[in-house]
Scaffold this active site. Structure first.
Site, PDB file in Angstrom:
ATOM      1  N   ARG A 184     -16.987  -7.420  30.437  1.00  0.00           N
ATOM      2  CA  ARG A 184     -17.753  -8.126  29.410  1.00  0.00           C
ATOM      3  C   ARG A 184     -17.272  -7.794  28.006  1.00  0.00           C
ATOM      4  NH1 ARG A 184     -22.822 -10.087  31.372  1.00  0.00           N
ATOM      5  NH2 ARG A 184     -23.325 -10.422  29.205  1.00  0.00           N
ATOM      6  N   ASN A 215     -26.232  -6.146  22.414  1.00  0.00           N
ATOM      7  CA  ASN A 215     -25.330  -7.233  22.795  1.00  0.00           C
ATOM      8  C   ASN A 215     -25.855  -8.473  22.085  1.00  0.00           C
ATOM      9  OD1 ASN A 215     -23.727  -9.108  24.106  1.00  0.00           O
ATOM     10  ND2 ASN A 215     -24.910  -9.049  26.006  1.00  0.00           N
ATOM     11  N   GLU A 248      -6.149 -26.729  32.818  1.00  0.00           N
ATOM     12  CA  GLU A 248      -6.551 -25.453  33.419  1.00  0.00           C
ATOM     13  C   GLU A 248      -5.338 -24.533  33.614  1.00  0.00           C
ATOM     14  OE1 GLU A 248      -9.156 -23.879  33.801  1.00  0.00           O
ATOM     15  OE2 GLU A 248      -8.901 -22.466  35.430  1.00  0.00           O
ATOM     16  N   LYS A 273      -5.090 -20.927  31.971  1.00  0.00           N
ATOM     17  CA  LYS A 273      -4.918 -19.738  32.812  1.00  0.00           C
ATOM     18  C   LYS A 273      -3.717 -18.929  32.344  1.00  0.00           C
ATOM     19  CE  LYS A 273      -7.727 -19.451  34.457  1.00  0.00           C
ATOM     20  NZ  LYS A 273      -9.084 -19.851  34.687  1.00  0.00           N
ATOM     21  N   GLU A 307      -4.231 -17.312  28.755  1.00  0.00           N
ATOM     22  CA  GLU A 307      -5.229 -16.241  28.610  1.00  0.00           C
ATOM     23  C   GLU A 307      -4.800 -14.924  29.265  1.00  0.00           C
ATOM     24  OE1 GLU A 307      -9.224 -16.862  30.175  1.00  0.00           O
ATOM     25  OE2 GLU A 307      -8.451 -17.946  31.896  1.00  0.00           O
ATOM     26  N   HIS A 323       4.586 -39.387  23.370  1.00  0.00           N
ATOM     27  CA  HIS A 323       3.896 -39.619  22.095  1.00  0.00           C
ATOM     28  C   HIS A 323       3.878 -38.374  21.211  1.00  0.00           C
ATOM     29  CE1 HIS A 323       2.756 -43.531  23.602  1.00  0.00           C
ATOM     30  NE2 HIS A 323       2.427 -42.936  24.743  1.00  0.00           N
ATOM     31  N   LYS A 374     -15.598 -11.695  29.665  1.00  0.00           N
ATOM     32  CA  LYS A 374     -15.950 -12.604  30.758  1.00  0.00           C
ATOM     33  C   LYS A 374     -16.979 -13.654  30.364  1.00  0.00           C
ATOM     34  CE  LYS A 374     -15.952 -14.112  34.980  1.00  0.00           C
ATOM     35  NZ  LYS A 374     -14.838 -15.025  35.316  1.00  0.00           N
TER      36      LYS A 374
HETATM   37  O1  M6R Z   1     -19.471 -18.551  32.405  1.00  0.00           O
HETATM   38  P1  M6R Z   1     -18.961 -19.884  31.986  1.00  0.00           P
HETATM   39  O2  M6R Z   1     -18.481 -20.714  33.125  1.00  0.00           O
HETATM   40  O3  M6R Z   1     -19.946 -20.628  31.122  1.00  0.00           O
HETATM   41  O4  M6R Z   1     -17.705 -19.572  31.071  1.00  0.00           O
HETATM   42  C1  M6R Z   1     -17.039 -20.577  30.364  1.00  0.00           C
HETATM   43  C2  M6R Z   1     -15.736 -20.067  29.798  1.00  0.00           C
HETATM   44  O5  M6R Z   1     -15.966 -19.042  28.880  1.00  0.00           O
HETATM   45  C3  M6R Z   1     -14.786 -19.563  30.885  1.00  0.00           C
HETATM   46  O6  M6R Z   1     -14.546 -20.539  31.844  1.00  0.00           O
HETATM   47  C4  M6R Z   1     -13.444 -19.121  30.269  1.00  0.00           C
HETATM   48  O7  M6R Z   1     -12.768 -20.221  29.755  1.00  0.00           O
HETATM   49  C5  M6R Z   1     -12.608 -18.371  31.321  1.00  0.00           C
HETATM   50  N1  M6R Z   1     -12.051 -17.193  30.741  1.00  0.00           N
HETATM   51  C6  M6R Z   1     -11.482 -19.163  31.841  1.00  0.00           C
HETATM   52  O8  M6R Z   1     -10.702 -18.485  32.758  1.00  0.00           O
END
Ligand code: M6R
Length: 617
Positions: free
Chosen positions: A27, A100, A490, A494, A497, A513, A612
């Site tokens: 987190r 938090n 996606e 991926k 990140e 384009h 996360k």
């Molecule tokens: O918990 P959530 O599905 O709401 O999270 C949304 C995004 O923060 C999450 O999908 C983020 O983009 C991930 N790190 C992607 O791998």
């Protein structure tokens, strides 16, 4: 973002808190700290860096006690330093606090408190909270009817606070007690055997108890060695509901895997089986959902769907849009939750509103849900975490049932969202003009998805070799069309990140384009090129890249007759139904990104700057 743990009981709070922080590290992981209350004094250790770093400092300091709080931080206000790490202590040294969220009016509070002689050690917004509690405590009569002076000081403080918070507070005058509270940041109470654990996430307490109370916004919990009580900011008592966590500690452990991302990629066949269990009609021609709280005929009346989400979940919504429009012929709109919440988008009475969120705590998605409800819409949630804020505030929903997802990069949550999106499309299509036999075919295809994913995962070794070849590049493009355009987005997300390679996703035909200007021998493209109506168009786009010396990885379906030489590397996926294709196509891009990141030596489960679940705006 940020992980919180508090412990009241008879055991060594420090080791329990450190174990909890380790499990919450996903987190936020830029700094961490623990504070215990002992002999009417606060003993504190906090450090910039990971929890392991904190654990060493704690051992050196011989920190011990039976009541304590701990925090792992994802910085919002103030840099990553020891001083800015939590817990923070009030300047009179009576209170320690972990937080938090974000205190939006912290500057005004700080000015007010500075004028009263309170001092500040950090650049954080959080530190105003413990000093404001100390301020109210100094003014509070020794005993307020039915509630302790400690609780009342926290309550008064929170009434003056604008923003979001999940907090846990220690006070030297109340040995063995913790006061916690939440507003738009998750907080769960674990009710153990002669002990209580407060945490921002069930993974921090599930090793000690599976009995939990999910606190609601505006609630304050008071833990003492013997019991706990919950009340609201308005001083009303709350009768707690004790729920049971349905997964166990083993589900959130690495097992034989090196990273949670790897574990979660390989768990996907089982995760999909769990997500679809019990969700097909007895005649095998449509989907059924238990928790929608909306009748089939009400569903049938809907003329438009709106989906809101963030990140990977937003990509899953885009695929869902494609499938619903394709099979059910209902217009669907997909918006970023963060945009929707401020956009004042027109919705009409026949619109059904959906949010998708793995964690159920993403603040923008939660805000979009609230905005839609404020406007009078029924809101459905597709969500993985039972008891999350989104699950509780939605009018109805569909749980993903894939167990805890720990890796910051979403994988099994994504494919289960794709599956549920495909099931929603089927459910609506069968209410409209999809025939019984097409429905049966669709259901059988979905039932077969876990095996197709199993088969695709067998390509891991080959994809690892390809990943080694491409790990040194600094830019990459992901290209797809129709339902695989969101997969291109996606794939790019991926890769960037977890490996920090700059990557972009585009519809393949959009290359001409603009983005084609990026193509050179230094910029590879990953193409989704499945067999189908527009296969030849995709091959043409590949030729255009090839003509400009761009290396190509093609993800194609078995037997697609991809012209020889057009791709440098080919990954084959099984041929499948249109509703299953995005699920199967997700596997190669997950594996490719994972192995590239490992090859580059990146910290896959804790990528830099990320956390996360994004519980701040
Ligand atoms: O918990 P959530 O599905 O709401 O999270 C949304 C995004 O923060 C999450 O999908 C983020 O983009 C991930 N790190 C992607 O791998």
């Amino acid at each position: 973002m940020c992980g919180i743990v508090g412990y009241v009981g008879k055991q060594n709070a420090v080791s329990i808190i450190l174990e909890g922080l380790k499990r919450l590290e996903y987190r936020g992981y830029d700094s961490a700290g623990v504070c215990v209350e002992k002999g009417r004094k606060l003993d504190l250790v906090k450090k910039a860096g990971r929890v392991d770093n904190l654990a060493k400092a704690v051992a050196k300091h011989r920190l011990a006690g039976t009541t304590g709080i701990g925090h792992t931080r994802w910085a919002t206000h103030g840099g990553v330093t020891d001083e800015n790490a939590h817990p923070h202590v009030s300047s009179d040294e009576k209170f320690a606090l972990i937080h938090n969220g974000v205190i939006e009016n912290y500057a005004q509070i700080k000015t007010f408190l500075s004028g009263k002689g309170y001092t500040f050690q950090s650049e954080t917004d959080t530190e105003v909270l413990c000093n404001l509690i100390a301020y109210h405590y100094a003014k509070e009569p020794a005993r307020t009817k039915g509630h302790s002076r400690f609780v009342e000081s926290v309550r008064k403080t929170l009434r003056h606070v604008e923003g979001t918070y999940g907090i846990a507070v220690l006070c030297v005058d109340f040995p063995g007690e913790i006061v916690g509270a939440r507003k738009a940041s998750p907080l769960i109470l674990g009710v153990g055997d002669n002990e209580y654990i407060l945490a921002s996430d069930a993974s921090a307490l599930v090793s000690r108890t599976q009995n939990v109370v999910y606190l609601k916004d505006g609630e304050i919990v008071h833990l003492t060695p013997k019991n706990f009580s919950i009340s609201t900011l308005d001083q009303a008592d709350v009768s707690p509901v004790v729920d049971k966590i349905t997964w166990s500690i083993a589900d959130s452990e690495l097992g034989k895997h090196t990273h949670f991302m790897e574990k979660e990629i390989f768990e996907q066949p089982t995760a999909l089986e769990n997500a679809m269990r019990g969700r097909f009609s007895a005649d095998g021609s449509t989907a059924q959902f238990g928790g929608l709280n909306i009748t089939a005929s009400e569903f049938r009346e809907m003329e438009r769907f709106m989906f809101c989400a963030c990140g990977t979940a937003w990509h899953a919504c885009l695929v869902t849009e494609h499938l619903i429009e394709r099979f059910a012929r209902i217009p669907v709109e997909v918006d970023y939750a963060s945009e929707f919440r401020y956009r004042n988008s027109p919705l009409d009475a026949r619109t059904l509103f959906f949010v998708m969120s793995q964690s159920g705590e993403t603040i923008d998605t939660l805000a979009a849900l609230r905005e839609a409800k404020r406007k009078g819409y029924r809101v459905m949630a597709v969500n993985n975490v039972v008891g999350s804020s989104i699950a509780r505030e939605a009018d109805g929903g569909i749980y993903q049932h894939v167990g805890p997802e720990v890796g910051v990069a979403s994988t099994k949550a994504f494919t289960s969202q794709l599956l549920i999106g495909a099931m929603i499309a089927l459910y609506v299509a069968r209410m409209r003009d999809m025939s019984f036999s097409d429905g049966v075919g669709y259901v059988n295809a979905l039932k077969g998805a876990p095996d197709l994913v199993r088969k695709t995962l067998k390509q891991a070794a080959k994809i690892k070799v390809i990943a080694k070849k491409y790990a040194g590049y600094n830019d990459m493009l992901f290209l797809g069309r129709l339902s695989l355009f969101p997969l291109a987005l996606e794939g790019a997300l991926k890769l960037k990140e977890i490996s920090y390679i700059h990557a972009e996703g585009y519809p393949a035909a959009e290359m001409k384009h603009g983005p084609i200007a990026l193509v050179s021998e230094k910029c590879p493209s990953v193409f989704f090129a499945p067999k189908g109506e527009i296969f030849s168009k995709i091959v043409s786009s590949m030729q255009e890249i090839k003509a400009r010396k761009g290396p190509i990885i093609a993800i194609t379906t078995e037997g697609s007759d991809l012209p020889k030489g057009v791709a440098d590397d080919v990954i084959e996926i099984p041929e499948c139904h249109e509703a299953v294709l995005p699920i199967v196509a997700a596997i190669p891009i997950q594996l490719l990104s994972y192995y590239i990141a490992v090859e580059r030596g990146c910290d896959v489960d804790k990528p830099r700057n990320l956390a996360k679940s994004v519980t701040v705006e």
